[in-house]
Write a protein that holds these residues in place. Structure first.
Motif, PDB file in Angstrom:
ATOM      1  N   GLU A  18       0.817  -1.204   0.000  1.00 25.00           N
ATOM      2  CA  GLU A  18       0.000   0.000   0.000  1.00 25.00           C
ATOM      3  C   GLU A  18       0.852   1.257   0.000  1.00 25.00           C
ATOM      4  OE1 GLU A  18      -2.176   0.646   3.626  1.00 25.00           O
ATOM      5  OE2 GLU A  18      -0.665  -0.380   4.816  1.00 25.00           O
ATOM      6  N   SER A  19       0.265   2.327  -0.498  1.00 18.66           N
ATOM      7  CA  SER A  19       0.878   3.648  -0.394  1.00 18.66           C
ATOM      8  C   SER A  19       0.511   4.204   0.973  1.00 18.66           C
ATOM      9  CB  SER A  19       0.349   4.570  -1.499  1.00 18.66           C
ATOM     10  OG  SER A  19       0.712   4.081  -2.771  1.00 18.66           O
ATOM     11  N   THR A  20       1.464   4.804   1.649  1.00 13.98           N
ATOM     12  CA  THR A  20       1.202   5.310   2.989  1.00 13.98           C
ATOM     13  C   THR A  20       1.984   6.594   3.214  1.00 13.98           C
ATOM     14  OG1 THR A  20       1.147   4.660   5.334  1.00 13.98           O
ATOM     15  CG2 THR A  20       3.086   3.996   4.060  1.00 13.98           C
ATOM     16  N   MET A  21       1.831   7.174   4.403  1.00 17.49           N
ATOM     17  CA  MET A  21       2.588   8.358   4.792  1.00 17.49           C
ATOM     18  C   MET A  21       3.407   8.002   6.026  1.00 17.49           C
ATOM     19  SD  MET A  21       1.746  10.672   2.563  1.00 17.49           S
ATOM     20  CE  MET A  21       2.244  12.243   3.275  1.00 17.49           C
ATOM     21  N   ILE A  22       4.657   8.448   6.050  1.00 15.37           N
ATOM     22  CA  ILE A  22       5.560   8.162   7.158  1.00 15.37           C
ATOM     23  C   ILE A  22       6.029   9.476   7.764  1.00 15.37           C
ATOM     24  CG2 ILE A  22       7.742   7.082   7.832  1.00 15.37           C
ATOM     25  CD1 ILE A  22       5.736   5.061   6.934  1.00 15.37           C
ATOM     26  N   SER A  29     -10.371   7.573   5.562  1.00 11.45           N
ATOM     27  CA  SER A  29      -9.735   6.371   5.028  1.00 11.45           C
ATOM     28  C   SER A  29      -8.426   6.042   5.735  1.00 11.45           C
ATOM     29  CB  SER A  29      -9.466   6.533   3.524  1.00 11.45           C
ATOM     30  OG  SER A  29      -8.673   7.684   3.270  1.00 11.45           O
ATOM     31  N   ARG A  30      -7.708   7.068   6.235  1.00 17.43           N
ATOM     32  CA  ARG A  30      -6.436   6.794   6.901  1.00 17.43           C
ATOM     33  C   ARG A  30      -6.061   7.965   7.801  1.00 17.43           C
ATOM     34  NH1 ARG A  30      -1.921   5.253   2.901  1.00 17.43           N
ATOM     35  NH2 ARG A  30      -1.984   7.456   2.368  1.00 17.43           N
ATOM     36  N   VAL A  31      -5.481   7.630   8.955  1.00 16.34           N
ATOM     37  CA  VAL A  31      -4.993   8.645   9.889  1.00 16.34           C
ATOM     38  C   VAL A  31      -3.527   8.344  10.176  1.00 16.34           C
ATOM     39  CG1 VAL A  31      -5.257   9.725  12.154  1.00 16.34           C
ATOM     40  CG2 VAL A  31      -7.273   8.844  10.947  1.00 16.34           C
ATOM     41  N   THR A  32      -2.684   9.368  10.108  1.00 15.58           N
ATOM     42  CA  THR A  32      -1.263   9.210  10.407  1.00 15.58           C
ATOM     43  C   THR A  32      -0.857  10.281  11.411  1.00 15.58           C
ATOM     44  OG1 THR A  32      -0.942   8.541   8.094  1.00 15.58           O
ATOM     45  CG2 THR A  32       1.035   8.980   9.398  1.00 15.58           C
ATOM     46  N   ALA A  33      -0.106   9.891  12.428  1.00 12.27           N
ATOM     47  CA  ALA A  33       0.369  10.838  13.438  1.00 12.27           C
ATOM     48  C   ALA A  33       1.859  10.615  13.656  1.00 12.27           C
ATOM     49  CB  ALA A  33      -0.402  10.668  14.749  1.00 12.27           C
ATOM     50  N   ASN A  34       2.535  11.614  14.229  1.00 11.69           N
ATOM     51  CA  ASN A  34       3.985  11.534  14.323  1.00 11.69           C
ATOM     52  C   ASN A  34       4.497  11.331  15.746  1.00 11.69           C
ATOM     53  OD1 ASN A  34       3.564  14.069  15.438  1.00 11.69           O
ATOM     54  ND2 ASN A  34       5.332  15.007  14.420  1.00 11.69           N
ATOM     55  N   PHE A  35       3.694  10.673  16.595  1.00 18.20           N
ATOM     56  CA  PHE A  35       4.202  10.410  17.938  1.00 18.20           C
ATOM     57  C   PHE A  35       4.618   8.951  18.092  1.00 18.20           C
ATOM     58  CE2 PHE A  35      -0.285   9.419  18.221  1.00 18.20           C
ATOM     59  CZ  PHE A  35      -0.379   8.374  19.143  1.00 18.20           C
TER      60      PHE A  35
END
Length: 250
Positions: A199-203, A232-238
């Protein structure tokens, strides 16, 4: 990548519960619909659609449902038309949060996302506020199942992977640039390595350390956002402290 690895582990382990909520089919159907509308209904010529179909199959969506969704999206008539929107905000402890949504009603979705942020001790921010703290990546997951992690990693790197994470007990995670995702996946499968997901994701470029209390609050924010039908998607930086990770993953 350790922070993201923890996120992935939690998401895999809670996947069965997500399916039970009944909203997962709806979310996956929207991914298929958007992909088919933007790139056409042929998965061989539309890699994004192929990924969405594979995801649908992984959660046991019936083939007839997949077919109908594609036909509605490409028929140019009575199918629902969804647009993609990315919301940005801050969670407890000032963590950055990206919320990706697919909606047929922009005002409704914005109101729901804003409400969750407010109730969870965070706040919705403007476009560009936190997006710079993340970067797109391809993520391939391979179940361990007795596989030699070093061999899998070598095959992936030879095929163009940027990084391989073998920390998780249940899976090997392979990171690529977005453009190399398909070629690395194909190389792994060509070498006899079964791929669980691609899958395509965010890092997050960097992670923020939170104490246990703030981490629990931030995880609750992410969970409530993910429960929204349009999200559809949640990304967090902790990063997730070990004690909280054990609570959630256990």
């Amino acid at each position: 990548m350790s922070g993201h690895s923890k996120w992935s582990t939690i998401k895999r382990q809670k996947g069965a519960n997500d399916a039970k909520r009944g909203a997962l089919f709806t979310k996956v159907a929207r991914e298929i619909s958007v992909a088919a509308r933007l790139g056409g209904g042929d998965p061989d010529a539309n890699y994004r659609l192929r990924l969405a179909i594979e995801k649908a199959r992984s959660v046991n969506m019936p083939a007839d449902n997949i077919k109908r969704t594609i036909e509605k999206a490409t028929g140019g008539g009575d199918g629902d038309q969804y647009e993609e929107i990315v919301y940005e905000g801050y969670g407890p402890g000032g963590v950055a949060v990206l919320v990706e949504a697919q909606t047929d009603n922009r005002n409704r979705t914005a109101a729901e996302v804003r409400s969750v942020f407010t109730k969870s001790g965070g706040q919705l921010a403007g476009s560009g506020a936190v997006a710079w703290q993340f970067e797109p990546r391809g993520l391939i997951t391979v179940a361990r199942n007795g596989k030699d992690a070093d061999e899998v990693a070598l095959t992936a790197i030879d095929a163009g992977a940027e990084d391989v994470d073998t920390e998780a007990d249940d899976a090997i995670e392979i990171y690529t640039t977005p453009g190399e995702l398909e070629s690395v996946r194909s190389a792994l499968e060509g070498a006899g390595v079964s791929v669980d997901s691609a899958e395509s994701t965010m890092i997050a470029k960097q992670t923020v350390e939170l104490d246990a209390a703030k981490a629990r609050q931030a995880l609750r924010l992410v969970e409530l956002l993910e429960d929204l039908e349009d999200v559809s998607r949640v990304t967090a930086n902790f990063d997730i402290p070990e004690e909280v990770f054990a609570e959630v993953a256990g």
